[in-house]
Design a protein around this motif. Structure first.
Motif, PDB file in Angstrom:
ATOM      1  N   VAL A  50     -55.181 -76.843 -68.815  1.00 37.74           N
ATOM      2  CA  VAL A  50     -54.254 -76.809 -67.675  1.00 37.74           C
ATOM      3  C   VAL A  50     -53.651 -78.194 -67.476  1.00 37.74           C
ATOM      4  O   VAL A  50     -52.439 -78.340 -67.267  1.00 37.74           O
ATOM      5  CB  VAL A  50     -54.978 -76.332 -66.403  1.00 37.74           C
ATOM      6  CG1 VAL A  50     -54.033 -76.353 -65.213  1.00 37.74           C
ATOM      7  CG2 VAL A  50     -55.582 -74.947 -66.609  1.00 37.74           C
ATOM      8  N   ALA A  51     -54.478 -79.219 -67.571  1.00 41.11           N
ATOM      9  CA  ALA A  51     -53.999 -80.586 -67.356  1.00 41.11           C
ATOM     10  C   ALA A  51     -52.968 -80.980 -68.416  1.00 41.11           C
ATOM     11  O   ALA A  51     -51.912 -81.531 -68.086  1.00 41.11           O
ATOM     12  CB  ALA A  51     -55.175 -81.563 -67.371  1.00 41.11           C
ATOM     13  N   THR A  52     -53.258 -80.698 -69.670  1.00 49.40           N
ATOM     14  CA  THR A  52     -52.327 -81.122 -70.725  1.00 49.40           C
ATOM     15  C   THR A  52     -51.040 -80.296 -70.682  1.00 49.40           C
ATOM     16  O   THR A  52     -49.950 -80.839 -70.861  1.00 49.40           O
ATOM     17  CB  THR A  52     -52.978 -81.020 -72.118  1.00 49.40           C
ATOM     18  OG1 THR A  52     -53.491 -79.697 -72.344  1.00 49.40           O
ATOM     19  CG2 THR A  52     -54.116 -82.012 -72.253  1.00 49.40           C
ATOM     20  N   GLY A  53     -51.170 -78.993 -70.439  1.00 51.02           N
ATOM     21  CA  GLY A  53     -49.964 -78.162 -70.347  1.00 51.02           C
ATOM     22  C   GLY A  53     -49.127 -78.524 -69.127  1.00 51.02           C
ATOM     23  O   GLY A  53     -47.894 -78.472 -69.171  1.00 51.02           O
ATOM     24  N   ALA A  54     -49.790 -78.903 -68.043  1.00 48.08           N
ATOM     25  CA  ALA A  54     -49.046 -79.317 -66.849  1.00 48.08           C
ATOM     26  C   ALA A  54     -48.310 -80.624 -67.100  1.00 48.08           C
ATOM     27  O   ALA A  54     -47.166 -80.802 -66.661  1.00 48.08           O
ATOM     28  CB  ALA A  54     -50.001 -79.455 -65.660  1.00 48.08           C
ATOM     29  N   ALA A  55     -48.946 -81.541 -67.822  1.00 43.30           N
ATOM     30  CA  ALA A  55     -48.262 -82.794 -68.161  1.00 43.30           C
ATOM     31  C   ALA A  55     -47.017 -82.494 -68.996  1.00 43.30           C
ATOM     32  O   ALA A  55     -45.966 -83.128 -68.827  1.00 43.30           O
ATOM     33  CB  ALA A  55     -49.208 -83.729 -68.916  1.00 43.30           C
ATOM     34  N   ASP A  56     -47.123 -81.522 -69.875  1.00 50.75           N
ATOM     35  CA  ASP A  56     -45.986 -81.091 -70.687  1.00 50.75           C
ATOM     36  C   ASP A  56     -44.864 -80.546 -69.786  1.00 50.75           C
ATOM     37  O   ASP A  56     -43.708 -80.993 -69.844  1.00 50.75           O
ATOM     38  CB  ASP A  56     -46.501 -80.031 -71.680  1.00 50.75           C
ATOM     39  CG  ASP A  56     -45.437 -79.484 -72.605  1.00 50.75           C
ATOM     40  OD1 ASP A  56     -44.238 -79.796 -72.433  1.00 50.75           O
ATOM     41  OD2 ASP A  56     -45.794 -78.719 -73.519  1.00 50.75           O
ATOM     42  N   GLY A  57     -45.221 -79.594 -68.931  1.00 57.56           N
ATOM     43  CA  GLY A  57     -44.199 -78.996 -68.055  1.00 57.56           C
ATOM     44  C   GLY A  57     -43.559 -80.025 -67.143  1.00 57.56           C
ATOM     45  O   GLY A  57     -42.346 -79.986 -66.881  1.00 57.56           O
ATOM     46  N   TYR A  58     -44.372 -80.958 -66.671  1.00 58.91           N
ATOM     47  CA  TYR A  58     -43.862 -82.021 -65.808  1.00 58.91           C
ATOM     48  C   TYR A  58     -42.785 -82.825 -66.537  1.00 58.91           C
ATOM     49  O   TYR A  58     -41.687 -83.064 -66.030  1.00 58.91           O
ATOM     50  CB  TYR A  58     -45.016 -82.913 -65.375  1.00 58.91           C
ATOM     51  CG  TYR A  58     -44.607 -84.112 -64.544  1.00 58.91           C
ATOM     52  CD1 TYR A  58     -44.658 -84.072 -63.161  1.00 58.91           C
ATOM     53  CD2 TYR A  58     -44.167 -85.286 -65.160  1.00 58.91           C
ATOM     54  CE1 TYR A  58     -44.277 -85.170 -62.393  1.00 58.91           C
ATOM     55  CE2 TYR A  58     -43.783 -86.389 -64.405  1.00 58.91           C
ATOM     56  CZ  TYR A  58     -43.840 -86.331 -63.028  1.00 58.91           C
ATOM     57  OH  TYR A  58     -43.450 -87.414 -62.283  1.00 58.91           O
ATOM     58  N   ALA A  59     -43.118 -83.263 -67.754  1.00 59.82           N
ATOM     59  CA  ALA A  59     -42.198 -84.135 -68.489  1.00 59.82           C
ATOM     60  C   ALA A  59     -40.906 -83.406 -68.866  1.00 59.82           C
ATOM     61  O   ALA A  59     -39.835 -84.010 -68.891  1.00 59.82           O
ATOM     62  CB  ALA A  59     -42.887 -84.685 -69.741  1.00 59.82           C
TER      63      ALA A  59
END
Lengths: 550, 550
Positions: A50-59
């Protein structure tokens, strides 16, 4: 100042002010230092994916990296699938992985593992910070590398003693990234190709699918008669009413080949020449027609806009009008829930400025059609094929754009890889509407089992693709994770609930139980796939139909 | 016969008749071939971490490997944390990872990644099968290597074209694994050490914690006056009434140091010299006292029983009676739910022959005491520190031992990494009782934040450890995944529901909401930890109390 504080201050100074976290013991000084730097927002996840995918979506939405905070090699492993997706989408992430204290490594304690080697699989740049004094500079370098071009995952491994040590120094502010302009030889070749009246297409990917680049490319296409194509799985595509019409390549190689058929020149803008997603016995993997010349106007390290502008100047002439998408919405759907009626409901309600995280898989085949003329929106797709990315990306997009509605179109099987995302949506009260398209199967594998020629499946094989026993109750799971959740009965009900979800703040989950698009174990479904091509220029759609319906 | 069928037949011929799966397109021929080999059972998981953890739990109980079936590098990544745990526990797994067709790799399609490099982090043996003809032999070699000694994760990468190609040949049956007996010099040194009246302990790990080895070691201890210790996190420990008393080392280095204090000789049986789980500023990582001599009677590749027998023969003399655990149960607990009353309830009800998967974390500190005298059972722990292992291990143990009750003691935070396990329990109607110990926090990090000396935490740091907002409703999640689920109100209610769950077939989930054992952000809790040591010989317990309560 200890190392952890110097690290966080360096990130914030460089605009990285959001960190998606799932920390453990070795990250406790980083966690403690969060209170020293109020500008840093830390968003907790229950699972590293969730953390890594959220960082992706954020960027993708913020156009700058977020940081992650992961716990040792195992936390990195859990986050790896979505880091893979970010890598393939060239999305910037400052990936921070805590490690044991440097002197503890020799004891091979239970959580000891080789973090750097794992990280290299998803992260071209990996550095284990060697001292507290250097940590700030290392962090600044991580931000510089991550920001690109190309955007990438930059992994900073943070030993616990480097983090807790005193003597931290805040790193410098890194310069804004610069890309390169296409060279003269490339420009010459492309000008020649566009000028000789051959069948030419411009294939847009990544940064090429943002409004400014699309518009420049569309002008080139209009001026030269080239077709405008888009890559199959863009990290972010700006689309909807009054944006240029871009024909996305289909997932199925059988269809993409038809789209590419007869091309003599293919001009790439920040993407690769198209290849098949998987290999299939007796079928080609490389989808560019034999003899077609491939030109790369802009690649990973390019200035996409600059290169398009230089090419336009070279071509000269008066820009012709660009084909823009006309505003249109499907009719309000009625009756039973199917993949089609759900897609129509989405097209009917999609709000202006929506961000769509699309992991609808087979249930989404008509979405390109039903949403093409909706008000302007962003479409985020599964860039690396590792499922379980849709919900985390929705989390990150909502954190990046708190004033925009986020719609996660989420297939059931894929949802279950990172279902923990719902809790972060509830915790942060993110304005995300999660629409679960639940066909109670790994439906795409029904199709793929046939495509790979694995023969008539028996009961054990069929059972491997079946998610009906027991049926997953997403309303119960959503409620269990703190998200108001409801199952809809029919298409009218779905429209009402979507509208309600968009009107109310905070997250909502709507579950639509629908039949599979693909009749299991038969490629009977192929004509249905054509639905996804109906937004194509009609001559092409007709060609596809001719090819596939002999 | 295609490659996939030859692979599955080779596995079955070698006794590997269970496969925990989460397949994708590149694994479709393997899936189709399942129907050709009825002896192979395929157990589907919704997430790869469930599949790998289940394979681990299966092997711990079946004493032979299961296979996994994972999809490409991303599937391997998702399964990696629990493969790490298996690696650290020396548990055998035949880890099958599908890959693109060999000729497709060059195109760097979206799901392309470096599988071998990732696999090497968890798997000493990695082989990408190069041809259909060799696949059967490769599979036999994977089983041989996995079976050990030592047991290990052996990864077989399976390219799609190797799987779908014709010309498969079933691999040979591999010989049963053999270990080595301790050499003469080692035996001499240990005989000398045991004979000179110094303070000596025998530390048992892995295979040393099974009844036969424990009994042999206990006889040695009784004869020589050595103490009998057990490693902190065994893969499988046989325990309960009428088995030898083995004093497990504590997780907290502060306590383990007291347990080891004053030792002059330490004899290792299939384990390592103890080290601290994490590093802490100013504290030692290596926990063996200065000057203590360490002897390794049995290591990874040893015949543990044989080595113990040879040592016993060398020592000669008449075996003294072994200290056996007396049967005892706690009183039936009453009143409010706390970590203590929950642990008492577990000790009160634990059925004969139970398999306990223990990921109770801080909430489980009294479990060793409350269950020590319960009827004979197996205790499976978190061997590699990567949380999210408890529920998958319970799945695998229940598949391996369908006639035995399985109890998963599961902390809330850890549960959420692989919560998808519940669905497989429901689908396979596994006889697992999941007891969620929900203290709504990453409680251990409250303790660790203090232990690492990160100072007084502010609100942002505290929030990173807090799972109360929103509270996770495990009853809803369990129901959503098909498991009958209930929240209990008090200790009486818990006892009733545990008894009901054990009496009824199929899975059950019981949620107990309890306060944290450790007062947040203070090491006030340390005296509480002593509860976990009350099963220790009382002189040692008194020593610990003296040391910690100045």
């Amino acid at each position: 100042m200890n190392g952890a504080e110097s690290l966080i201050r360096t990130l914030v100074d460089n605009g990285v002010d959001t960190c998606f976290t799932n920390p453990g013991t070795s990250e406790m000084h980083f966690v403690a230092a969060l209170d020293e730097v109020p500008e840093m927002r830390a968003v907790l996840a229950l699972f590293e994916g969730v953390a890594t995918g959220a960082a992706d979506g954020y960027a993708r939405m913020a156009d700058k990296p977020a940081a992650t905070l992961l716990h040792l090699g195992s936390g990195l492993g859990n986050g790896m699938a979505n880091l893979h997706n970010a890598r393939k989408g060239k999305v910037p992430i400052v990936n921070i992985v805590g490690d044991h204290a440097t002197y503890h490594v020799q004891y091979d304690a239970l959580l000891q593992s080789d973090i750097e080697t794992v990280a290299r699989n998803v992260s071209p740049w990996v550095r284990t910070s060697q001292s507290t004094e250097e940590l700030g500079a290392d962090a600044a370098e991580a931000v510089r590398i991550a920001s690109g071009p190309p955007g990438q995952v930059a992994t900073l491994v943070l030993p616990a003693d480097v983090s807790w040590g005193e003597g931290g120094a805040v790193g410098a502010v890194v310069p804004a990234p610069q890309g390169t302009i296409a060279d003269e030889a490339t420009l010459d070749a492309i000008v020649t190709a566009l000028g000789r009246g051959r069948k030419t297409a411009i294939l847009l990917g990544r940064r090429g699918l943002r409004e400014e680049a699309m518009t420049l490319a569309a002008q080139l296409a209009a001026t030269t008669g080239a077709r405008l194509l888009g890559e199959t799985f863009p990290a972010r595509m700006e689309r909807g009413a009054r944006l240029p019409v871009v024909e996305r390549l289909a997932y199925l190689a059988e269809l993409a080949s038809v789209q590419l058929d007869g091309l003599e020149d293919l001009i790439l803008i920040d993407t690769k020449a198209p290849v098949s997603f998987f290999a299939y016995p007796g079928k080609k993997s490389y989808l560019v027609p034999d003899g077609c010349q491939v030109h790369t106007l802009a690649a990973d390290d390019s200035d996409v806009i600059g290169s398009l502008e230089v090419l336009a100047a070279r071509l000269g002439g008066k820009a012709k009008p660009v084909v823009l998408q006309q505003p249109s919405r499907p009719n309000r759907p009625r009756g039973k829930l199917t993949a089609d009626s759900v897609s129509e409901a989405v097209g009917y309600v999609l709000p202006e400025g929506a961000i769509v995280s699309d992991e609808a898989q087979t249930s989404g085949v008509s979405l390109p059609t039903t949403t093409a003329g909706a008000p302007r929106h962003d479409w985020l797709t599964l860039t690396g094929g590792a499922i379980g990315q849709g919900l985390p990306v929705a989390v990150g997009a909502a954190v990046a754009c708190p004033d925009r509605p986020v719609l996660a179109l989420q297939a059931d099987g894929s949802a279950m890889y990172t279902i923990q995302s719902l809790w972060t949506m509830a915790r942060e009260q993110l304005d995300v509407t999660v629409l679960i398209l639940n066909n109670r199967a790994y439906s795409i594998l029904n199709l793929e089992l046939n495509r790979v020629g694995a023969g008539e499946p028996g009961p054990k094989a069929k059972a491997q693709l079946d998610l009906a026993s027991p049926p997953i109750d997403f309303v119960a799971i959503g409620a269990g994770l703190g998200v108001p959740s409801i199952q809809v009965e029919d298409a009218e009900n779905l429209v009402d609930e979507l509208q309600r979800a968009f009107a109310e703040p905070g997250p909502h989950l709507i579950e639509a139980v629908i039949p599979q698009v693909f009749t299991p174990f038969r490629l009977k479904a192929m004509p249905r796939v054509l639905g996804s091509l109906e937004h194509l220029p009609s001559p092409l759609a007709r060609a596809v139909k001719r090819r596939l319906q002999p």
